[in-house]
Design a protein around this motif. Structure first.
Motif, mmCIF file in Angstrom:
data_model
loop_
_atom_site.group_PDB
_atom_site.id
_atom_site.type_symbol
_atom_site.label_atom_id
_atom_site.label_comp_id
_atom_site.label_asym_id
_atom_site.label_seq_id
_atom_site.Cartn_x
_atom_site.Cartn_y
_atom_site.Cartn_z
ATOM 1 N N THR A 150 0.827 -1.216 0.000
ATOM 2 C CA THR A 150 0.000 0.000 0.000
ATOM 3 C C THR A 150 0.858 1.263 0.000
ATOM 4 O OG1 THR A 150 -0.183 -0.133 2.423
ATOM 5 C CG2 THR A 150 -1.957 -1.114 1.117
ATOM 6 N N LEU A 151 2.133 1.121 -0.391
ATOM 7 C CA LEU A 151 2.991 2.295 -0.492
ATOM 8 C C LEU A 151 2.456 3.258 -1.553
ATOM 9 C CD1 LEU A 151 6.563 0.706 -0.343
ATOM 10 C CD2 LEU A 151 5.484 2.143 1.397
ATOM 11 N N PRO A 152 2.699 4.546 -1.400
ATOM 12 C CA PRO A 152 2.242 5.514 -2.398
ATOM 13 C C PRO A 152 2.837 5.239 -3.771
ATOM 14 C CG PRO A 152 3.018 6.624 -0.412
ATOM 15 C CD PRO A 152 3.374 5.193 -0.263
ATOM 16 N N ALA A 153 2.125 5.646 -4.790
ATOM 17 C CA ALA A 153 2.556 5.374 -6.164
ATOM 18 C C ALA A 153 3.831 6.115 -6.541
ATOM 19 C CB ALA A 153 1.432 5.745 -7.137
ATOM 20 N N MET A 154 4.166 7.182 -5.811
ATOM 21 C CA MET A 154 5.335 7.978 -6.191
ATOM 22 C C MET A 154 6.642 7.464 -5.617
ATOM 23 S SD MET A 154 3.686 9.267 -3.413
ATOM 24 C CE MET A 154 2.543 10.480 -4.046
ATOM 25 N N VAL A 155 6.645 6.292 -4.985
ATOM 26 C CA VAL A 155 7.885 5.747 -4.434
ATOM 27 C C VAL A 155 8.826 5.367 -5.579
ATOM 28 C CG1 VAL A 155 8.917 3.855 -3.122
ATOM 29 C CG2 VAL A 155 6.788 4.897 -2.341
ATOM 30 N N ASP A 156 10.057 5.858 -5.516
ATOM 31 C CA ASP A 156 11.072 5.557 -6.525
ATOM 32 C C ASP A 156 12.025 4.454 -6.067
ATOM 33 O OD1 ASP A 156 10.356 7.674 -8.454
ATOM 34 O OD2 ASP A 156 10.986 9.019 -6.844
ATOM 35 N N HIS A 187 5.617 -2.731 -9.880
ATOM 36 C CA HIS A 187 5.218 -1.335 -9.723
ATOM 37 C C HIS A 187 6.351 -0.364 -10.054
ATOM 38 C CE1 HIS A 187 2.078 -3.479 -7.516
ATOM 39 N NE2 HIS A 187 1.337 -2.409 -7.678
ATOM 40 N N ASN A 188 7.365 -0.857 -10.778
ATOM 41 C CA ASN A 188 8.481 -0.021 -11.243
ATOM 42 C C ASN A 188 9.172 0.722 -10.105
ATOM 43 O OD1 ASN A 188 8.111 -0.646 -14.044
ATOM 44 N ND2 ASN A 188 6.339 0.720 -14.054
ATOM 45 N N ILE A 189 9.301 0.041 -8.966
ATOM 46 C CA ILE A 189 10.036 0.583 -7.826
ATOM 47 C C ILE A 189 11.428 -0.032 -7.822
ATOM 48 C CG2 ILE A 189 10.148 0.744 -5.317
ATOM 49 C CD1 ILE A 189 7.087 0.515 -5.275
ATOM 50 N N ARG A 190 12.431 0.795 -7.697
ATOM 51 C CA ARG A 190 13.805 0.297 -7.650
ATOM 52 C C ARG A 190 14.099 -0.219 -6.241
ATOM 53 N NH1 ARG A 190 17.107 5.003 -11.026
ATOM 54 N NH2 ARG A 190 16.397 4.356 -13.104
ATOM 55 N N MET A 191 14.214 -1.518 -6.122
ATOM 56 C CA MET A 191 14.453 -2.129 -4.811
ATOM 57 C C MET A 191 15.949 -2.319 -4.586
ATOM 58 S SD MET A 191 12.871 -5.629 -3.255
ATOM 59 C CE MET A 191 13.652 -6.522 -1.903
ATOM 60 N N ILE A 192 16.423 -1.807 -3.475
ATOM 61 C CA ILE A 192 17.807 -1.980 -3.047
ATOM 62 C C ILE A 192 17.783 -2.942 -1.871
ATOM 63 C CG2 ILE A 192 19.804 -0.819 -2.041
ATOM 64 C CD1 ILE A 192 18.929 1.692 -3.597
#
Length: 314
Positions: free
Chosen positions: A125-131, A158-163
């Motif tokens: 449920t993280l916001p859509a703007m998370v990079d 969701h095109n989030i860059r996971m580190i």
């Protein structure tokens, strides 16, 4: 937007004494208390560099309340995932007569299936703007080894860059889904490739093999006091750590990740990002106990690194 996730945080307690002697009552210094855990430390590093992040972490019991107070005192934006069991503590003892450091870590509370589901739901449920989503630290007892892999699957969709900064089977399972960046040390990198050890001239090739297999886009290899290497499909950048007097290695790796992700979030090149990361990680070793870096030290060390890199490129 940067979000950090710490599923097994701790209240870090550090102190000094003259010498560890069995069977004796030992008189220690006044303890220092810090909010600990990989993702929390990364958020602390980002904040000290002038950036912003949202720190998600589990917390429970009286120690969890202490942890929340310590995080709030750092000025970090945070959200707590409540659990029933008590948040763990970790201890760092510096023996002043020898300058040896002793680190005591506990496994942490066991998470129930319902609490595990809550952790995953909070991520989903993280916001859509998370990079960037920085997932750092060990898995607490009770979570399956593929838990980080589930998060990686969500991030990719969701095109989030996971580190991801962890080790062992949780890291291996997540790489099967693919992540943006990992930060292994040389031993952890060797284990991912199924070999006992890697020689210095094999490190870049080993990291490249992971990238070519589609498991990640960037590999930041921690080399301890020698610095770090960032490997991408375009090549590799080795950054030597400046010579400093080491006081403690606690939080150095997290500081490196914090500098890295902060620089990347500012649109800086991977080469600039790893230089800032090494400056942050090295600066963290200059402080005793569980304290992270001071910004003025980072700036001084970064100047040294940039000058050295410029000379080597001539």
């Amino acid at each position: 937007m940067i979000v950090t996730l710490t599923l097994n945080p701790a209240v870090d307690i550090s102190m000094t004494l003259d010498r560890l002697i069995p069977e004796h009552k030992l008189h220690c210094s006044q303890p220092r208390y810090d909010a600990g855990g990989g993702g929390i430390n990364v958020s602390k590093a980002i904040h000290r560099l002038g950036g912003q992040s949202l720190a998600l972490f589990t917390a429970g019991g009286t120690t969890g309340l202490t942890l929340e107070g310590l995080v709030e005192a750092e000025g970090i934006s945070y959200q707590i995932i409540g659990i029933e069991s008590i948040t763990r503590e970790s201890f760092v003892v510096m023996e002043t007569s020898t300058n040896n450091q002793f680190r005591f870590g506990t496994p942490g509370p066991v998470l129930t299936p319902a609490e595990a589901a809550c952790c995953l739901a909070r991520v989903e449920t993280l916001p859509a703007m998370v990079d960037y989503l920085v997932v750092s630290g060990s898995l607490p007892p009770g979570l399956p080894t593929d838990f980080y892999a589930e998060i990686a699957r969500f991030a990719k969709a969701h095109n989030i860059r996971m580190i991801l900064d962890t080790a062992g089977e949780p890291l291996r399972a997540a790489l099967e889904e693919g992540v943006f960046l990992i930060k292994p040390n040389v031993g952890e990198l060797a284990a991912l490739l199924g070999v006992d050890q890697l020689e210095p001239d094999q490190i870049g090739e080993a990291a490249t093999a992971l990238i070519q297999a589609g498991k990640c886009e960037l590999v930041a290899v921690s080399l301890g006091p020698r610095g770090a290497m960032l490997v991408s499909a375009d090549g590799q950048e080795y950054v030597q750590a400046p010579p400093v007097r080491k006081m403690s290695t606690v939080g150095a790796g997290d500081s490196l990740v914090g500098g890295l992700v902060y620089a990347l979030s500012q649109g800086r090149s991977p080469a600039d990002a790893i230089r800032l990361g090494v400056a942050c990680g090295t600066a963290a070793t200059m402080n005793a106990g569980t304290e992270l870096f001071y910004t003025e030290e980072v700036e001084r060390l970064l100047t040294w690194i940039n000058r050295r890199q410029a000379v080597e490129s001539m």
